[in-house]
Design an enzyme around this catalytic site. Structure first.
Site, short mmCIF file in Angstrom:
data_model
loop_
_atom_site.label_atom_id
_atom_site.label_comp_id
_atom_site.label_asym_id
_atom_site.label_seq_id
_atom_site.Cartn_x
_atom_site.Cartn_y
_atom_site.Cartn_z
N THR A 1 0.81 -1.22 0.00
CA THR A 1 0.00 0.00 0.00
C THR A 1 0.84 1.27 0.00
O THR A 1 0.33 2.35 -0.30
CB THR A 1 -0.91 0.03 1.25
OG1 THR A 1 -0.09 0.07 2.42
CG2 THR A 1 -1.81 -1.19 1.29
N CYS B 1 2.30 3.03 9.50
CA CYS B 1 1.34 3.21 10.58
C CYS B 1 2.01 3.07 11.95
O CYS B 1 3.12 2.54 12.06
CB CYS B 1 0.22 2.16 10.50
SG CYS B 1 -0.65 2.06 8.93
N CYS C 1 -2.55 0.94 15.08
CA CYS C 1 -3.49 1.31 14.01
C CYS C 1 -4.63 0.30 13.92
O CYS C 1 -4.40 -0.92 13.91
CB CYS C 1 -2.75 1.38 12.68
SG CYS C 1 -3.83 1.89 11.30
N ARG D 1 -6.93 -3.24 9.13
CA ARG D 1 -6.72 -4.68 8.99
C ARG D 1 -5.23 -4.98 8.83
O ARG D 1 -4.50 -4.25 8.15
CB ARG D 1 -7.49 -5.22 7.79
CG ARG D 1 -7.47 -6.74 7.68
CD ARG D 1 -8.33 -7.23 6.55
NE ARG D 1 -7.81 -6.80 5.24
CZ ARG D 1 -8.35 -7.13 4.08
NH1 ARG D 1 -9.48 -7.83 4.07
NH2 ARG D 1 -7.82 -6.73 2.96
N ARG E 1 4.20 6.81 2.86
CA ARG E 1 3.46 7.98 3.32
C ARG E 1 2.68 7.61 4.59
O ARG E 1 2.30 6.44 4.77
CB ARG E 1 2.52 8.50 2.24
CG ARG E 1 1.44 7.53 1.81
CD ARG E 1 0.64 8.07 0.63
NE ARG E 1 -0.49 7.22 0.28
CZ ARG E 1 -0.39 6.12 -0.46
NH1 ARG E 1 0.79 5.75 -0.93
NH2 ARG E 1 -1.46 5.40 -0.73
N CYS F 1 -0.18 7.02 7.41
CA CYS F 1 -1.58 6.59 7.41
C CYS F 1 -2.47 7.74 7.89
O CYS F 1 -2.19 8.37 8.91
CB CYS F 1 -1.73 5.38 8.33
SG CYS F 1 -3.43 4.84 8.61
N CYS G 1 -4.46 6.48 11.50
CA CYS G 1 -3.82 6.46 12.83
C CYS G 1 -2.84 7.61 13.04
O CYS G 1 -2.34 7.79 14.16
CB CYS G 1 -3.11 5.12 13.05
SG CYS G 1 -1.64 4.86 12.02
#
Length: 357
Positions: free
Chosen positions: A39, A43, A47, A50, A72, A74, A77
């Site tokens: 992705t 995080c 967080c 999932r 980058r 999240c 969170c």
């Protein structure tokens, strides 16, 4: 770490970091971030999103190297806000502890304390329990005891020192602090050097019991088969202390105390002069709250003191208890309901529980 860059955090193993991610451990927030290659997002450990596959995860000590690696933050969170959150929490706790330690002679209510530092009572209580392992009230009691000891060391008489520290009467020092004014680990570590101990031995099915005390409270309560063994146990525990056998009146007093504790009518605030760490005392105080005829598992005790993962540490605290019956570690059992190890024997533990039920 396997599958991570040279910037990955060095103070955590991959297994521990991944476990913190799987359990969404809030205490791990700020120690590292995890990035998901599929992705491109990184995080904080807690967080709520999932969980990805472990093979797609990389760990970094903070957001800076994660960004440098092309990830980058999240939006859910907000991992980059952890540092500022932690800073605000430290400031709130620092101000609260300072106010509780002022010692103006009057206890500060939780609502008033929270209002003065600009937060809510619930949030303040949560911060104390999560970061310090204590409630604000427990911290305030400890602060009063620190002021009391400081006043005594400065040469003040006991009564003025009590009121200066914020105790409303002489009884309050025993209600709030008798069990916390016990011998220091240093004194215990020297075999009780300089201590004067009196002890009594009396029959208590099955076998016998020994109760020993100093001028500040009960320092030991042992169970055994015969007087010689019990006396030897006391000598081994406090080899450098001065010890003498109790007179008849003291013998009766000691027997009454132990039997009253077994009957569930004893005073749970009975002064104890026992060395222990802060964690051990929290466990022992929780044990003293277990009603006669009831039992708790080690896990239940751990949750009761706000440390659900410290089951083994709770078991160790039970094993180091030197005040049988008065600190009823015999009321703690295994999670499967079976009787586990007991310092004075499983058979005696079974007999004590059976008698209480």
């Amino acid at each position: 770490m396997s599958g991570t860059s040279s910037h990955d955090t060095q103070d955590l193993t991959p297994a521990r970091a991944w476990q913190a991610v799987l359990s969404r451990d809030r205490k791990a927030d700020g120690r590292f971030v995890f990035a998901v290659r599929t992705t491109g997002i990184f995080c904080r450990p807690s967080c709520p999103a999932r969980r990805p596959l472990r093979t797609n995860v990389a760990f970094y000590p903070d957001p800076v190297p994660a960004r440098a690696a092309g990830f980058r933050p999240c939006r859910r969170c907000r991992p980059e806000s952890v540092a500022s959150d932690r800073g605000r929490e430290r400031e709130v706790l620092s101000r609260a502890c300072h106010l509780l330690s002022q010692g103006d002679g009057q206890p500060l209510a939780l609502g008033s304390l929270a209002q003065r530092i600009g937060t809510t009572p619930a949030h303040l209580r949560q911060l104390f329990q999560q970061r310090l392992g204590l409630t604000p009230a427990s911290w305030a009691r400890t602060a009063r005891l620190v002021r009391f000891k400081r006043a005594l060391k400065s040469g003040r008489a006991v009564a003025p020192a009590l009121y200066q520290a914020g105790f409303g009467s002489t009884s309050r020092i025993y209600e709030d602090g008798a069990t916390r004014l016990g011998m220091t680990p240093a004194v215990y570590g020297k075999g009780g050097k300089g201590m004067e101990i009196r002890f009594a031995i009396f029959a208590m099915a099955p076998g016998n019991a020994l109760v020993a005390w100093t001028d500040r409270g009960i320092c030991a309560a042992f169970l055994g088969t015969d007087a010689a063994t019990l006396t030897g146990d006391l000598t081994a525990e406090f080899p450098a202390a001065s010890r003498r056998s109790a007179n008849r009146m003291e013998q009766e007093w000691a027997g009454t105390i132990v039997r009253a504790a077994l009957d569930g009518i004893g005073n749970t605030d009975l002064p104890l002069d026992i060395a222990g760490t802060a964690f051990q005392w929290r466990v022992w105080q929780a044990l003293r709250q277990i009603p006669r005829g009831e039992t708790r598992t080690y896990g239940q005790v751990a949750r009761a003191i706000g440390k659900p993962s410290a089951v083994r540490a709770v078991a160790r605290a039970c094993a180091t208890n030197r005040a049988a019956v008065l600190i009823p570690c015999h009321r703690v059992i295994g999670k499967n309901g079976e009787l586990t190890g007991y310092r004075w024997g499983v058979d005696r533990k079974r007999a004590l529980l059976s008698g209480e039920k």
